[in-house]
Design an enzyme around this catalytic site. Structure first.
Site, short mmCIF file in Angstrom:
data_model
loop_
_atom_site.label_atom_id
_atom_site.label_comp_id
_atom_site.label_asym_id
_atom_site.label_seq_id
_atom_site.Cartn_x
_atom_site.Cartn_y
_atom_site.Cartn_z
N ARG A 246 54.48 -49.26 50.28
CA ARG A 246 54.54 -49.74 48.73
C ARG A 246 55.80 -50.06 47.99
NH1 ARG A 246 51.02 -45.23 46.44
NH2 ARG A 246 51.67 -44.18 48.44
N THR B 121 51.50 -35.85 59.00
CA THR B 121 52.74 -34.92 58.93
C THR B 121 52.78 -33.81 59.80
OG1 THR B 121 51.17 -34.06 57.00
CG2 THR B 121 52.79 -35.51 56.23
N ASN C 146 100.62 -64.23 44.41
CA ASN C 146 101.07 -63.51 45.39
C ASN C 146 100.63 -63.76 46.66
OD1 ASN C 146 98.35 -63.10 44.33
ND2 ASN C 146 98.20 -60.91 45.43
C1 UD1 Z 1 51.22 -35.08 51.61
C2 UD1 Z 1 50.18 -33.73 51.93
C3 UD1 Z 1 49.50 -33.78 50.57
C4 UD1 Z 1 50.72 -33.51 49.30
C5 UD1 Z 1 51.53 -34.80 49.37
C6 UD1 Z 1 52.76 -34.16 48.27
C7 UD1 Z 1 49.79 -33.85 54.17
C8 UD1 Z 1 48.32 -34.27 55.02
N1 UD1 Z 1 49.36 -34.33 52.86
O1 UD1 Z 1 50.39 -36.11 51.61
O2 UD1 Z 1 48.89 -32.47 50.74
O3 UD1 Z 1 49.89 -33.27 48.28
O4 UD1 Z 1 52.24 -34.99 50.76
O5 UD1 Z 1 53.47 -35.38 48.22
O6 UD1 Z 1 50.56 -33.44 54.55
N2 UD1 Z 1 55.57 -38.56 57.23
C9 UD1 Z 1 56.00 -38.65 58.90
N3 UD1 Z 1 55.09 -39.02 59.77
C10 UD1 Z 1 53.88 -38.94 59.32
C11 UD1 Z 1 53.30 -39.14 58.14
C12 UD1 Z 1 54.25 -39.03 57.13
O7 UD1 Z 1 57.15 -38.18 58.90
O8 UD1 Z 1 53.33 -39.50 60.48
C13 UD1 Z 1 56.40 -38.17 56.46
C14 UD1 Z 1 56.67 -39.30 55.27
O9 UD1 Z 1 57.88 -40.07 55.58
C15 UD1 Z 1 56.58 -38.58 54.05
C16 UD1 Z 1 56.04 -37.24 54.06
O10 UD1 Z 1 55.96 -37.13 55.65
O11 UD1 Z 1 58.21 -38.45 53.78
C17 UD1 Z 1 54.66 -37.44 53.32
O12 UD1 Z 1 53.80 -38.21 54.03
P1 UD1 Z 1 52.64 -39.05 53.17
O13 UD1 Z 1 52.13 -39.80 54.01
O14 UD1 Z 1 53.52 -39.70 51.82
O15 UD1 Z 1 51.76 -37.71 52.86
P2 UD1 Z 1 50.76 -37.64 51.56
O16 UD1 Z 1 49.79 -38.45 52.06
O17 UD1 Z 1 51.67 -38.09 50.42
#
Ligand code: UD1
Ligand code: CA
Length: 468
Positions: free
Chosen positions: A25, A89, A394
């Protein structure tokens, strides 16, 4: 069941930063964690927080744009793990598991959640040291999109349910997961290995370690962040802009508390470090970058940009000045509309006025260049007066040469000094001089066509005919 097994109070802290996500996004060619917040990459803010906690090891999980992220942090003492593909994550922490130790306290931070403070994380670390799982939660008026913290009747955390997996009752919960957690290394390793992807997004959710901890009989402590700001993440440019204002407001508040006057704290931008003496006044719309030092009583006029520079006590920078890599002495008068470039060393009581540019030059005490001049690669003595429109030439198209102007020189307006050239102490250069050879001390040097007037001359008029 493993129960809570307290770990050594001296256990090292290993911080894992999740930074592999795409950041779709943002609509950017740049990986999200490299987007600047207050002039520094999002990831730099998170790594700083880890450093403030005395992390013994900082592990960054990279995936999208991995090379760019590695390059940007090649100097930092950081251990990188590659997550390819990105399966959630929990999967990201699995990739880091080889890099953290069983007997360490492991703290998981998010590369796109940059505002959390070290002090806020302390209760999580304490929980992990006692053998429990520590989570950071936050109460939000609008919890949409976040994972919800599900507690039982006794207030104990049971599990986290992602927005997409939540039922109606769960969607009404306003306490949400920030994603940040801490646990003993050995337990976290076991739990992430046991994760499954049977959920709405077919991802390995890190959040499922909560239910695994409960099943193991390990206590889960959710500590609620006092300031919801700290949990804010960056998913799009609008959130990035909102966080920028929060960071700038923190900067402004810290300066106000330290005794600096800001004409409007909402129109102030610091992208680096600003050190101020007593009674400094900063007008609206200024931008400070790098390391800037302002002495006692310095006044910075509106819409000035100051980067890696210092201004001595009592100095005044008037409106719309651009100062980069320069040192200004006490009582300096700079601007309005002045430009000081790298290598400018101005002694005390120097005046640099409107539309004057100074580069790689030293200017001695009490010297002035008040209007429309270029002073480049010059050594200017004390009490020198540089008239309007004076230029140091210069650059010969290939090389740069120095101009030396000794003490007490007076340079008439519209003079060009073709370097290398020297003007001796106390010399005067007549207005309009093009100086190509050294000017002797104490003498008047002038180079210009002698002025003449033609008494009988008539201005041509339309219709005047010549010849025939
Ligand atoms: C996550 C949490 C959610 C929380 C929210 C807060 C999980 C499953 N959910 O959701 O409970 O409320 O954050 O902001 O954890 N990332 C990786 N590898 C991946 C996926 C993500 O490194 O495969 C990193 C992303 O770069 C980011 C972070 O993890 O920095 C969070 O990932 P994102 O996909 O934004 O999680 P949310 O869906 O927001
Ligand atoms: Ca997110």
């Amino acid at each position: 069941m493993v129960q809570n097994l307290p770990i050594d109070a001296a256990a090292p802290l290993h911080v894992v930063v999740l930074a592999a996500g795409r950041g779709t996004r943002m609509r950017s060619a740049r990986p999200k964690v490299l987007q600047p917040l207050a002039g520094r990459a999002l990831l730099a803010h998170v790594l700083d927080t880890a450093a403030q906690l005395d992390a013994q090891r900082r592990i960054v999980v990279v995936g999208h744009g991995a090379e760019q992220v590695r390059d940007a942090f090649s100097d930092a003492a950081v251990h990188f793990c590659l997550q390819q593909p990105q399966l959630g994550t929990g999967h990201a922490v699995q990739q880091a598991a080889a890099a953290f130790d069983d007997d360490a306290v492991v703290l998981v931070l998010y590369g796109d959640v940059p505002l959390v403070r070290a002090a806020t994380l302390q209760p999580l670390l304490d929980a992990a040291r006692s053998g429990a799982l520590g989570l950071l939660s936050v109460e939000l008026a609008d919890p949409g999109g976040y994972g919800r913290i599900v507690r039982d009747a006794a207030g104990q955390v049971q599990r986290i349910v992602e927005h997409k997996d939540a039922d109606r009752a769960e969607l009404a919960i306003r306490e949400v997961n920030t994603g940040i957690l801490a646990a003993p290394g050995a337990l976290l390793r076991r739990w992430v290995a046991a994760l499954r992807d049977d959920n709405a997004q077919h991802e390995f959710y890190l959040t499922d370690v909560v239910a695994l901890a409960r099943a193991d009989g390990v206590a889960v402590h959710a500590s609620v962040a006092a300031h919801a700001d700290e949990a804010l993440g960056v998913n799009d440019r609008s959130q990035l802009a909102a966080l920028e204002r929060i960071v700038q407001r923190r900067h402004a508040d810290a300066l106000l508390a330290a005794g600096v006057t800001l004409a409007d704290p909402a129109r102030f931008d610091l992208r680096g470090e600003l050190r101020c003496g007593q009674d400094v006044f900063i007008d609206v719309g200024c931008v400070f970058e790098g390391v800037v030092e302002l002495g006692d009583g310095v006044v910075v006029g509106p819409h000035s940009v100051l980067r890696d520079c210092s201004v001595g006590a009592g100095g005044r920078i008037d409106a719309f000045s651009h100062i980069d890599g320069a040192r200004c002495g006490a009582q300096a008068r700079i601007g309005p509309f002045a430009r000081l470039r790298p290598g400018s060393e101005l002694a005390d009581d120097v005046h640099i006025g409107n539309f004057t540019e100074v580069k790689n030059s030293s200017v001695g005490r009490g010297s002035k260049a008040n209007h429309l001049s270029y002073v480049g690669d010059a050594t200017v003595g004390e009490r020198v007066n540089i008239g309007a429109g004076t230029i140091t030439c210069n650059y010969d198209g290939a090389n740069k040469h120095r101009t030396v102007i000794e003490d007490d020189v007076f340079i008439g307006s519209d003079t060009q000094l073709v370097a290398p050239v020297r003007v001796g102490a106390g010399a005067t250069l007549g207005a309009g001089t093009t100086l190509t050879r050294d000017a002797p001390a104490q003498q008047l040097t002038v180079s210009r066509a002698r002025q003449q007037s033609l008494a009988g001359w008539k201005r041509p008029r339309k219709g005047d005919q010549q010849g025939d």
